[in-house]
Structures are given as C-alpha cells and as structure tokens.
Design an enzyme around this catalytic site. Sequence first.
Site, PDB file in Angstrom:
ATOM      1  N   HIS A   1      38.258  61.658  43.629  1.00 24.62           N
ATOM      2  CA  HIS A   1      38.853  63.002  43.723  1.00 24.62           C
ATOM      3  C   HIS A   1      40.371  62.901  43.614  1.00 24.62           C
ATOM      4  O   HIS A   1      41.020  63.709  42.947  1.00 24.62           O
ATOM      5  CB  HIS A   1      38.471  63.678  45.035  1.00 24.62           C
ATOM      6  CG  HIS A   1      36.993  63.898  45.189  1.00 24.62           C
ATOM      7  ND1 HIS A   1      36.219  64.402  44.167  1.00 24.62           N
ATOM      8  CD2 HIS A   1      36.146  63.672  46.228  1.00 24.62           C
ATOM      9  CE1 HIS A   1      34.950  64.486  44.590  1.00 24.62           C
ATOM     10  NE2 HIS A   1      34.889  64.045  45.830  1.00 24.62           N
TER      11      HIS A   1
ATOM     12  N   ASP B   1      33.803  67.229  36.471  1.00 24.37           N
ATOM     13  CA  ASP B   1      32.712  66.476  37.113  1.00 24.37           C
ATOM     14  C   ASP B   1      32.832  64.972  36.848  1.00 24.37           C
ATOM     15  O   ASP B   1      33.356  64.558  35.818  1.00 24.37           O
ATOM     16  CB  ASP B   1      31.370  67.006  36.583  1.00 24.37           C
ATOM     17  CG  ASP B   1      30.214  66.661  37.515  1.00 24.37           C
ATOM     18  OD1 ASP B   1      30.468  66.217  38.653  1.00 24.37           O
ATOM     19  OD2 ASP B   1      29.053  66.841  37.091  1.00 24.37           O
TER      20      ASP B   1
ATOM     21  N   LEU C   1      51.046  80.413  31.362  1.00 26.94           N
ATOM     22  CA  LEU C   1      49.644  80.017  31.532  1.00 26.94           C
ATOM     23  C   LEU C   1      49.137  80.522  32.878  1.00 26.94           C
ATOM     24  O   LEU C   1      49.780  80.308  33.904  1.00 26.94           O
ATOM     25  CB  LEU C   1      49.556  78.474  31.493  1.00 26.94           C
ATOM     26  CG  LEU C   1      48.230  77.820  31.895  1.00 26.94           C
ATOM     27  CD1 LEU C   1      47.132  78.118  30.869  1.00 26.94           C
ATOM     28  CD2 LEU C   1      48.388  76.297  32.047  1.00 26.94           C
TER      29      LEU C   1
HETATM   30  C1  IPE Z   1      30.008  71.277  39.824  1.00 23.79           C
HETATM   31  O1  IPE Z   1      29.831  69.908  40.011  1.00 23.79           O
HETATM   32  C2  IPE Z   1      31.039  71.798  40.782  1.00 23.79           C
HETATM   33  C3  IPE Z   1      32.403  71.371  40.527  1.00 23.79           C
HETATM   34  C4  IPE Z   1      32.816  70.677  39.518  1.00 23.79           C
HETATM   35  C5  IPE Z   1      33.367  71.834  41.492  1.00 23.79           C
HETATM   36  P1  IPE Z   1      28.665  69.331  40.939  1.00 23.79           P
HETATM   37  O2  IPE Z   1      28.771  67.860  40.858  1.00 23.79           O
HETATM   38  O3  IPE Z   1      28.752  69.945  42.285  1.00 23.79           O
HETATM   39  O4  IPE Z   1      27.365  69.865  40.215  1.00 23.79           O
HETATM   40  P2  IPE Z   1      25.856  69.393  40.283  1.00 23.79           P
HETATM   41  O5  IPE Z   1      25.482  69.305  41.729  1.00 23.79           O
HETATM   42  O6  IPE Z   1      25.789  68.052  39.616  1.00 23.79           O
HETATM   43  O7  IPE Z   1      25.089  70.428  39.524  1.00 23.79           O
HETATM   44  C1  IPE Z   2      33.423  66.577  40.716  1.00 21.99           C
HETATM   45  O1  IPE Z   2      33.067  65.252  40.868  1.00 21.99           O
HETATM   46  C2  IPE Z   2      34.299  67.060  41.838  1.00 21.99           C
HETATM   47  C3  IPE Z   2      33.697  68.098  42.690  1.00 21.99           C
HETATM   48  C4  IPE Z   2      32.499  68.584  42.577  1.00 21.99           C
HETATM   49  C5  IPE Z   2      34.537  68.589  43.743  1.00 21.99           C
HETATM   50  P1  IPE Z   2      31.802  64.842  41.726  1.00 21.99           P
HETATM   51  O2  IPE Z   2      32.246  64.589  43.132  1.00 21.99           O
HETATM   52  O3  IPE Z   2      30.720  65.835  41.573  1.00 21.99           O
HETATM   53  O4  IPE Z   2      31.419  63.465  41.044  1.00 21.99           O
HETATM   54  P2  IPE Z   2      29.963  62.941  40.739  1.00 21.99           P
HETATM   55  O5  IPE Z   2      29.282  63.995  39.926  1.00 21.99           O
HETATM   56  O6  IPE Z   2      29.300  62.723  42.054  1.00 21.99           O
HETATM   57  O7  IPE Z   2      30.190  61.673  39.978  1.00 21.99           O
HETATM   58 MG    MG Z   3      29.180  66.009  40.247  1.00 20.06          MG
END
Ligand code: IPE
Ligand code: IPE
Ligand code: MG
Length: 259
Positions: free
Chosen positions: A54, A37, A148
């Site tokens: 990303h 995240d 792995l």
């Molecule tokens: C969780 O992250 C999903 C992934 C890392 C793929 P999100 O950014 O979607 O989660 P929330 O919305 O903050 O809970």
């Molecule tokens: C996690 O990073 C990646 C996915 C959920 C695919 P985010 O895109 O959720 O990044 P933030 O949380 O908005 O910073």
């Molecule tokens: Mg996120």
Amino acid sequence: MTEGSIDSRNLPEGEERVWLERARAGSVPRHIGFIMDGNGRWAQRRGLPRTEGHRAGVESLRALIPALIDLGVPYATFYAFSTENWKRPSEEVHFLFDLLVQYAKEDRRELTERGVKLRAIGQVDELPGAVRAAIRELETQTSSGTNLTVNVALNYGGRQEILRAAKDIAKSFAAGQIDLDKLSEAEFAARLYTAGQPDPDLIIRTSGEMRLSNFLLWQGAYSELYFTEVLWPDFRPVHLYKAVVDYAGRRRRFGGVTA
Ligand code: IPE
Ligand code: IPE
Ligand code: MG
C-alpha cells in the site's frame, strides 16, 4: 501479457515520451477510473507485509497526477477503499487510513501548485475523525484547482451510491418536489457523488483481476475497460499512456452502429 515485466522506472526517458505523444495524438478520455489493485501481491512477492504494498502504491498515484495533466485528462477517479474493504484485518484498514492522512498532508502543496482539485467520494462520514478532517482540509485547499479533478473513492461502493440517490429521490418525492413520471436519468445522475462530471470513458484495473468490484456501477455503463497484469505499485505513466493508446483504437458504439 508483457507489460508486467516492464519496469518503467528503468525506461529511457525518450520511450515514455514517445508513448505520451502517441496517446496525445489519439482520442484522450475525459474521465479515467483507476481500480488500484495488487498492492498485497506486490508486497508478498517481495517477502514484505501487505502494508508495504500500500505504501508503494501511493508512489504510483503520485506519479500519475502530472501524467494525467500532461495528457490533458480533466477527470480521474482512484478507487482507494471500497465499502467491502472493511472485511480486511483492522490493522490493514487502519494502515490504509493512516497512509491517506499522511498523503493528504504531504501532497497538499504539490496538488495545489499543479492545479488539482481533489474530492473524496463515498461514505466519508463513516470514516475516523482524523481521516475526515484531513480529507475535508485537502478538499478546501484544492477547491480552486482547474487542471485536473481527482476523485478519491473512499468507503465507496457503487450500489451504496445508487441506493443513496434512490433514497434522496424518495425524500424529494415525499416532500412533493418531484414528478416521478418525469424523472430522467440525468436527474438521477445529479444525485450521485459524481454529479456534474462526465462518465468515465475508460476504467483501468491493474493486477490481472477482471471485475469491477462495485466501482462506478452507474457511471461505467458504457466505459471501455482495460485490464493489465501490472500490479498497482508498478503502474507508471508509461502504462497509462499505453492504456490510452489502446482506448483510442477502440470503436465505441453506445448501442448504435459503427459509421
Ligand atoms: C477493489 O479491490 C477495491 C479497491 C481497489 C479499493 P479489491 O482487492 O478489494 O477487490 P476484490 O476483493 O478482489 O474484488
Ligand atoms: C489494492 O490492493 C488496494 C486496496 C484494495 C486498498 P490489494 O490490497 O487489494 O492487493 P491484492 O489484491 O491483495 O494483491
Ligand atoms: Mg485486491
């Protein structure tokens, strides 16, 4: 927390090795789950579009594969796209899918050479054809990897996974194949995507959010949770080693008492 200020790319190589040795000396998890995240915030802080976060996040994933092997962790699950992530703008969703297809093509050889077995877990059938094809090919090509096992959670949701297993059981029951009174947790778990794998000992979530967001709900019943402020694109092997050292210092009781 201080880890956020550490850019491990500038660490002297020796320091990373020290943490690796410390991590190796303790109890090493058999399965680690990663909630990757903070990509969007990483990009926004640099004045870049979220999608660049990303792209940078893929480098973190790349760097972690050899680190997990060095550490001797046999299973890892990376949360790449949740069943709730469809709520994002379609351009972002498609960017993520394109990135995945690109990763599958670019890293196929390296994954195979390192003995990685890659599998997608989640409702893969609902993904666009190009993504399904790339994933299936990567799964086939890496199927004999023994160093792995990497699960990529893709269109994955813990509730969806449990519901799917329950429906499967209902079908077997209707067909007269199972005795509900004798149904065990192990038999239920055998119908999850992670059938045959150990439950995650450790779940790491980056970016300071402290929730599971529908990740490995059944399997994570007794996982140790580790939260770090480090954003996913900054997460490097040294952060993994530190998390594992922290894990090794915990007392897991599983509802019992400490000896
Ligand atoms: C969780 O992250 C999903 C992934 C890392 C793929 P999100 O950014 O979607 O989660 P929330 O919305 O903050 O809970
Ligand atoms: C996690 O990073 C990646 C996915 C959920 C695919 P985010 O895109 O959720 O990044 P933030 O949380 O908005 O910073
Ligand atoms: Mg996120």
